[in-house]
Scaffold this active site. Structure first.
Site, PDB file in Angstrom:
ATOM      1  N   LYS A 160       0.868  -1.187   0.000  1.00  0.00           N
ATOM      2  CA  LYS A 160       0.000   0.000   0.000  1.00  0.00           C
ATOM      3  C   LYS A 160       0.898   1.228   0.000  1.00  0.00           C
ATOM      4  CE  LYS A 160      -4.014   0.603   2.187  1.00  0.00           C
ATOM      5  NZ  LYS A 160      -5.121   0.655   1.232  1.00  0.00           N
TER       6      LYS A 160
HETATM    7  N1  PMP Z   1      -7.350  -2.889  -3.272  1.00  0.00           N
HETATM    8  C1  PMP Z   1      -6.885  -1.644  -3.068  1.00  0.00           C
HETATM    9  C2  PMP Z   1      -6.165  -0.948  -4.157  1.00  0.00           C
HETATM   10  C3  PMP Z   1      -7.094  -1.029  -1.818  1.00  0.00           C
HETATM   11  O1  PMP Z   1      -6.634   0.215  -1.603  1.00  0.00           O
HETATM   12  C4  PMP Z   1      -7.789  -1.723  -0.806  1.00  0.00           C
HETATM   13  C5  PMP Z   1      -8.022  -1.067   0.526  1.00  0.00           C
HETATM   14  N2  PMP Z   1      -6.976  -1.316   1.416  1.00  0.00           N
HETATM   15  C6  PMP Z   1      -8.237  -3.021  -1.073  1.00  0.00           C
HETATM   16  C7  PMP Z   1      -8.000  -3.574  -2.317  1.00  0.00           C
HETATM   17  C8  PMP Z   1      -8.900  -3.831  -0.012  1.00  0.00           C
HETATM   18  O2  PMP Z   1      -7.956  -4.229   0.952  1.00  0.00           O
HETATM   19  P1  PMP Z   1      -8.355  -4.477   2.471  1.00  0.00           P
HETATM   20  O3  PMP Z   1      -9.502  -5.411   2.460  1.00  0.00           O
HETATM   21  O4  PMP Z   1      -7.141  -5.071   3.062  1.00  0.00           O
HETATM   22  O5  PMP Z   1      -8.717  -3.166   3.042  1.00  0.00           O
END
Ligand code: PMP
Length: 313
Positions: free
Chosen positions: A163
């Site tokens: 991220k």
């Molecule tokens: N894809 C992206 C690009 C994101 O930013 C997120 C949010 N974190 C997700 C998927 C979903 O991830 P998570 O369930 O870990 O929040």
């Protein structure tokens, strides 16, 4: 993001190794991460359970493990262990004392002031702040989605499994294009344009003939913690077959049901893609079941998953 007027504003931040008033947590305009996006972050939810008058943070360890992986990729030495990060988060939430759902934003960044994008020979810092947060996407009314003309980024460009703050330019372009064209959200194709990847900041599931299907890691997705939660709950609690396999764009047009999932998005039904109605345009039965069980899990109502929920105390 919805921020109901009754919500209290955050009062504190963890910044430069201590909890201070959020108004005092400031960075220099020359900060490398501000200039070049050289930072990594997480988004974690904390759920207020009114009946118990308690807050529970959902899958906090998994989020901090992913943050530490993102730090490895971006050569950020965060100086805290997963355990310490969890403890700091609980301390911060205790001080805020929210009586509503909230969201936690840990952020590890290159804080050097030199000109030039690089990951070494730079100061690095870390902060966490929290905000009250309700729904990010509509949870009851299925949303209108388009396939974006922007594709997702490949691992050898900006690794999507981390991220990284700079990579959210990609998400912003997708989401903005969707909004300008009258849609609520975007679905992106993988970087080679061949398969479905995910939403702008959420993963995607398709339901077809009773099976649930989601794109694999090699189609440039962020490996979502909510996606993992949905897979576990679907398999173990709802007895559904789950497939992680490449998905073609036109499979979206013929899907029985589609939904997004993510920490912000939670479990959000999709009503149409590129003008093709999904199912009957209403929230599908399987999506409804997954959404119901997801909200039980995050509120610590499923004892077999209570290890996912950390009480703020
Ligand atoms: N894809 C992206 C690009 C994101 O930013 C997120 C949010 N974190 C997700 C998927 C979903 O991830 P998570 O369930 O870990 O929040």
């Amino acid at each position: 993001m919805e921020n109901p007027t009754k919500s209290q504003n955050p009062k504190f931040a963890f910044f430069n190794d201590k909890i201070i008033p959020i108004s005092e947590a400031k960075v220099d305009i020359r900060t490398n991460a501000l200039q070049y996006g050289t930072a990594v972050f997480e988004g974690i939810r904390c759920y207020w359970v009114q009946s118990e008058e308690r807050n529970y943070v959902f899958r906090m360890r998994s989020h901090y493990e992913r943050l530490l992986d993102s730090c490895r990729i971006m050569m950020i030495n965060i100086r805290y262990s997963c355990e310490e990060l969890c403890n700091i988060t609980i301390e911060l939430l205790k001080k805020e004392n929210y009586r509503e759902d909230s969201y936690i934003r840990p952020f590890a960044y290159n804080s050097g002031l030199d000109i030039g994008p690089k990951l070494i020979k730079n100061n690095q810092d870390f902060f966490i702040y929290t905000i009250p947060l309700g729904e990010y996407l509509n949870l009851s009314k299925p949303i209108k989605v388009c396939v974006s003309s922007w594709t997702r980024i490949p691992d050898n460009c900006i690794p999507p499994r981390a991220k990284i703050s700079g990579s959210y330019v990609n998400a912003a372009l997708q989401k903005t294009e969707a909004l300008l064209n009258g849609y609520d959200e975007a679905i992106t194709l993988s970087s080679d344009g061949q398969h479905v990847s995910e939403g702008s900041a959420m993963n995607l599931f398709m339901v077809k003939n009773g099976k649930i299907i989601t794109p694999p890691v090699y189609n440039d997705i962020l490996e979502g913690i909510t996606m993992n939660t949905v897979i576990e709950l679907a398999k173990n609690e709802l007895d559904l077959e789950v497939q992680q396999r490449p998905v073609d764009r036109t499979e979206l047009y013929t899907a029985d049901e589609l939904f997004f999932c993510g920490t912000g998005a939670q479990v959000s039904p999709i009503g149409s893609v590129d003008g093709r109605i999904t199912g009957n345009g209403k929230m599908g039965e399987i999506t409804k079941k997954i959404q119901n069980i997801y909200f039980k899990a995050v509120k610590n109502e499923l004892k077999q998953y209570s290890h996912w929920c950390t009480e703020v105390k």
